[in-house]
Design a protein around this motif. Structure first.
Motif, mmCIF file in Angstrom:
data_model
loop_
_atom_site.group_PDB
_atom_site.id
_atom_site.type_symbol
_atom_site.label_atom_id
_atom_site.label_comp_id
_atom_site.label_asym_id
_atom_site.label_seq_id
_atom_site.Cartn_x
_atom_site.Cartn_y
_atom_site.Cartn_z
ATOM 1 N N PRO A 395 26.804 27.869 29.741
ATOM 2 C CA PRO A 395 26.863 28.973 28.759
ATOM 3 C C PRO A 395 27.833 30.088 29.151
ATOM 4 C CG PRO A 395 24.593 28.281 29.081
ATOM 5 C CD PRO A 395 25.398 27.557 30.101
ATOM 6 N N HIS A 396 27.885 30.437 30.426
ATOM 7 C CA HIS A 396 28.820 31.481 30.873
ATOM 8 C C HIS A 396 30.261 31.026 30.681
ATOM 9 C CE1 HIS A 396 31.142 33.955 33.760
ATOM 10 N NE2 HIS A 396 30.254 34.905 33.480
ATOM 11 N N GLU A 397 30.533 29.745 30.924
ATOM 12 C CA GLU A 397 31.882 29.220 30.725
ATOM 13 C C GLU A 397 32.267 29.247 29.247
ATOM 14 O OE1 GLU A 397 32.190 25.371 32.393
ATOM 15 O OE2 GLU A 397 31.647 25.988 34.431
ATOM 16 N N VAL A 398 31.310 28.946 28.370
ATOM 17 C CA VAL A 398 31.597 28.955 26.929
ATOM 18 C C VAL A 398 31.952 30.364 26.459
ATOM 19 C CG1 VAL A 398 30.575 28.624 24.634
ATOM 20 C CG2 VAL A 398 30.184 26.931 26.457
ATOM 21 N N LEU A 399 31.248 31.368 26.947
ATOM 22 C CA LEU A 399 31.483 32.747 26.498
ATOM 23 C C LEU A 399 32.789 33.322 27.036
ATOM 24 C CD1 LEU A 399 27.886 34.272 26.839
ATOM 25 C CD2 LEU A 399 29.005 33.417 24.782
ATOM 26 N N THR A 400 33.323 32.758 28.091
ATOM 27 C CA THR A 400 34.533 33.325 28.712
ATOM 28 C C THR A 400 35.709 32.351 28.713
ATOM 29 O OG1 THR A 400 33.808 32.568 30.907
ATOM 30 C CG2 THR A 400 33.132 34.775 30.228
ATOM 31 N N GLN A 401 35.591 31.207 28.062
ATOM 32 C CA GLN A 401 36.617 30.172 28.165
ATOM 33 C C GLN A 401 37.940 30.540 27.496
ATOM 34 O OE1 GLN A 401 35.078 26.681 26.211
ATOM 35 N NE2 GLN A 401 34.756 27.724 24.248
ATOM 36 N N HIS A 402 37.904 31.486 26.545
ATOM 37 C CA HIS A 402 39.135 31.851 25.845
ATOM 38 C C HIS A 402 39.984 32.843 26.631
ATOM 39 C CE1 HIS A 402 36.192 34.959 24.865
ATOM 40 N NE2 HIS A 402 37.214 35.773 24.650
ATOM 41 N N PRO A 404 42.419 34.270 29.638
ATOM 42 C CA PRO A 404 43.452 33.646 30.483
ATOM 43 C C PRO A 404 43.009 33.453 31.918
ATOM 44 C CG PRO A 404 44.007 35.943 29.993
ATOM 45 C CD PRO A 404 42.836 35.590 29.135
ATOM 46 N N GLU A 405 42.109 34.318 32.399
ATOM 47 C CA GLU A 405 41.576 34.180 33.747
ATOM 48 C C GLU A 405 40.053 34.214 33.678
ATOM 49 O OE1 GLU A 405 43.169 37.218 36.219
ATOM 50 O OE2 GLU A 405 45.247 36.521 36.062
ATOM 51 N N ALA A 406 39.419 33.578 34.623
ATOM 52 C CA ALA A 406 37.956 33.532 34.639
ATOM 53 C C ALA A 406 37.385 34.931 34.820
ATOM 54 C CB ALA A 406 37.486 32.609 35.762
ATOM 55 N N CYS A 407 36.351 35.247 34.057
ATOM 56 C CA CYS A 407 35.701 36.554 34.174
ATOM 57 C C CYS A 407 34.798 36.552 35.400
ATOM 58 C CB CYS A 407 34.894 36.845 32.917
ATOM 59 S SG CYS A 407 34.007 38.425 32.979
ATOM 60 N N PRO A 408 34.934 37.519 36.292
ATOM 61 C CA PRO A 408 34.144 37.496 37.527
ATOM 62 C C PRO A 408 32.706 37.989 37.356
ATOM 63 C CG PRO A 408 35.581 39.403 37.512
ATOM 64 C CD PRO A 408 35.895 38.631 36.262
ATOM 65 N N PHE A 409 32.379 38.609 36.224
ATOM 66 C CA PHE A 409 31.077 39.246 36.077
ATOM 67 C C PHE A 409 30.062 38.304 35.433
ATOM 68 C CE2 PHE A 409 34.249 42.684 35.923
ATOM 69 C CZ PHE A 409 33.840 43.409 37.032
ATOM 70 N N VAL A 410 28.797 38.513 35.778
ATOM 71 C CA VAL A 410 27.728 37.677 35.237
ATOM 72 C C VAL A 410 27.548 37.941 33.752
ATOM 73 C CG1 VAL A 410 25.255 37.190 35.326
ATOM 74 C CG2 VAL A 410 26.542 37.472 37.460
ATOM 75 N N PHE A 411 27.461 39.202 33.370
ATOM 76 C CA PHE A 411 27.203 39.560 31.979
ATOM 77 C C PHE A 411 28.490 40.068 31.331
ATOM 78 C CE2 PHE A 411 23.123 40.045 34.182
ATOM 79 C CZ PHE A 411 22.374 39.139 33.442
ATOM 80 N N VAL A 412 28.711 39.624 30.093
ATOM 81 C CA VAL A 412 29.975 39.900 29.417
ATOM 82 C C VAL A 412 29.707 40.412 28.005
ATOM 83 C CG1 VAL A 412 31.249 38.190 30.752
ATOM 84 C CG2 VAL A 412 30.124 37.482 28.640
ATOM 85 N N ARG A 414 30.989 40.904 23.862
ATOM 86 C CA ARG A 414 31.266 39.896 22.850
ATOM 87 C C ARG A 414 32.716 39.407 22.899
ATOM 88 N NH1 ARG A 414 27.118 42.859 20.879
ATOM 89 N NH2 ARG A 414 25.417 41.649 19.944
ATOM 90 N N GLY A 415 33.539 40.078 23.666
ATOM 91 C CA GLY A 415 34.899 39.604 23.881
ATOM 92 C C GLY A 415 35.030 38.728 25.107
ATOM 93 N N GLY A 416 33.913 38.508 25.810
ATOM 94 C CA GLY A 416 33.938 37.660 26.995
ATOM 95 C C GLY A 416 34.362 38.363 28.264
ATOM 96 N N GLN A 417 34.511 39.693 28.215
ATOM 97 C CA GLN A 417 34.935 40.465 29.381
ATOM 98 C C GLN A 417 33.765 41.283 29.914
ATOM 99 O OE1 GLN A 417 38.176 42.687 27.638
ATOM 100 N NE2 GLN A 417 39.680 41.137 28.205
ATOM 101 N N GLY A 418 33.920 41.776 31.145
ATOM 102 C CA GLY A 418 32.884 42.598 31.731
ATOM 103 C C GLY A 418 32.659 43.878 30.940
ATOM 104 N N PHE A 419 31.450 44.387 30.980
ATOM 105 C CA PHE A 419 31.103 45.599 30.244
ATOM 106 C C PHE A 419 31.778 46.817 30.866
ATOM 107 C CE2 PHE A 419 27.519 42.895 29.026
ATOM 108 C CZ PHE A 419 27.426 43.161 27.668
#
Length: 430
Positions: A395-402, A404-412, A414-419
């Motif tokens: 699920p974390h990969e699905v929310l951040t897959q778009h 260009p770089e992997a998001c390092p944070f657990v919670f993101v 709606r844009g898939g980035q850290g809060f």
């Protein structure tokens, strides 16, 4: 300056030894040429004018007066040299602008009151003008320097400075919009009248006492910063700081922003817990039935986040949850104020998979300095650990897959980035 007019066609004066030493020390006159002790009045005036800072004159004069061995007669020329290097900006007169109010003035909210009134939001070009831009940069340096001997409080972190800057921009915005001050500067904090009106405005908006205390604390910080400047020893500044500290807004402002009619409709803790447990169960069922769809993954994310904030863990600040990194992240600490190369930052750790054990390691928290820089370590309860472990996988990969770089944070978001700092507070209302 002690002076005696000499009998000559042009007015002349005899300069006593201490005054000669003063002019020479300030760089206004030279003692290289072997001239007489007579100097014209006009040249003496030009010499004093060249010494542009009054405080420097007083300091040097007092220093010379206390040293009898320095009172030596020096030969002086009859012309004025270039003054010694001085700051290009002449310091303002640092004293309170007006008397201290005995009470706060009444405030009537205007009908066309702006929802957003911060200077950086409504008039960003004014925040970049001189001298405000330089004042803010100097205030930032003074607040954030780890070693700052003329500051009693500990250094601001980046987030604390951000909050202070926000409060300054709100105050200056009100001064611009409601008081028609076209070029706001930090000198406005020297006006008890403007500070009092600002507090009355925020009370008229029914803002909480904690919010108003925050703006008063910022006013105190700026006032203490002014006291470190040239001329900041004026007694009125200390009186103004005491006046700010005496404002007891907690007795006349509500502790929270809810009205009495709204307070009865608030959800109880038991109802909130039942709601969260139901959301957790629904999220698991949705994910098991639909698979790793974007909607199912977002629902699972929200359920895990709600469980971490309410019910399963001891009270943890939002900043710790927001900055917690994913177990797959192996980079440096992402905290902006961290200088420890060995620090890994706030992170989620998988201690064991069989049996499953997750741990939150939080070296950056609110009380880190008072705790002797010890980290908070929390073992995630088993009821939450299983759901959290499921989320940090696919699920974390699905929310951040778009990205260009992997998001390092657990919670993101709606844009898939850290809060960001304030996004987590408004996330549930979006």
């Amino acid at each position: 300056m002690t002076a005696v007019k000499a009998q000559s066609k042009s007015p002349m004066t005899i300069v006593n030894a201490a005054d000669k030493m003063l002019l020479v020390r300030l760089g206004a006159l030279s003692c290289k040429a072997n001239h007489a002790s007579l100097i014209s009045v006009s040249v003496a005036c030009k010499a004093l004018t060249a010494c542009s800072t009054d405080a420097i004159i007083v300091s040097a004069f007092d220093d010379i007066r206390t040293q009898p061995h320095a009172l030596t007669v020096l030969p002086l020329p009859d012309h004025v040299l270039q003054p010694c290097a001085q700051p290009s900006i002449k310091p303002a007169s640092l004293q309170l602008l007006g008397p201290l109010p005995a009470t706060l003035p009444p405030y009537q909210l205007p009908h066309d009151m702006k929802a957003r009134y911060g200077l950086i939001t409504t008039k960003p070009h004014l925040a970049k003008l001189f001298p405000l831009s330089q004042q803010l940069e100097d205030l930032k340096t003074w607040c954030m320097n780890v070693i700052q001997l003329d500051r009693q409080a500990q250094a601001h972190g980046s987030r604390t400075w951000g909050n202070t800057l926000d409060q300054v921009q709100l105050f200056l915005g009100i001064c611009f919009h409601n008081h028609q001050i076209m070029q706001p500067t930090l000198q406005l904090y020297l006006s008890p009248h403007l500070i009092g009106n600002y507090v009355s405005y925020r009370m008229a908006c029914q803002q909480s006492s904690l919010t108003i205390k925050s703006c008063l604390a910022t006013a105190g910080v700026v006032m203490k910063w002014w006291q470190t400047k040239l001329g900041g020893h004026d007694p009125s500044l200390a009186q103004g700081l005491q006046w700010i500290q005496r404002l007891q807004v907690s007795r006349c402002a509500p502790r929270n922003m809810a009205s009495s009619s709204e307070a009865g409709s608030w959800m109880t803790a038991a109802d909130l817990l039942r709601l969260i447990l139901a959301a957790k169960e629904n999220a698991e069922q949705l994910y098991n039935s639909q698979g790793a769809t974007a909607a199912a993954c977002r629902t699972l994310h929200d359920a895990v986040l709600a469980c971490m904030l309410f019910g399963y863990l001891p009270p943890v600040r939002l900043s710790c949850i927001r900055t917690m990194t994913h177990p797959k992240y192996h980079g440096p600490c992402l905290h902006p104020d961290c200088n420890n190369e060995a620090c890994r930052g706030n992170r989620l750790i998988v201690r064991s998979r069989s049996p499953l054990q997750l741990c939150m390691d939080l070296p950056h928290h609110k009380n880190v300095s008072s705790w002797g820089y010890k980290a908070i370590n929390i073992t995630v309860p088993s009821g939450l650990a299983e759901l959290l472990y499921k989320y940090i996988g696919l699920p974390h990969e699905v929310l951040t897959q778009h990205l260009p770089e992997a998001c390092p944070f657990v919670f993101v978001n709606r844009g898939g980035q850290g809060f960001e700092d304030s996004q987590l507070c408004t996330y549930w209302s979006a």
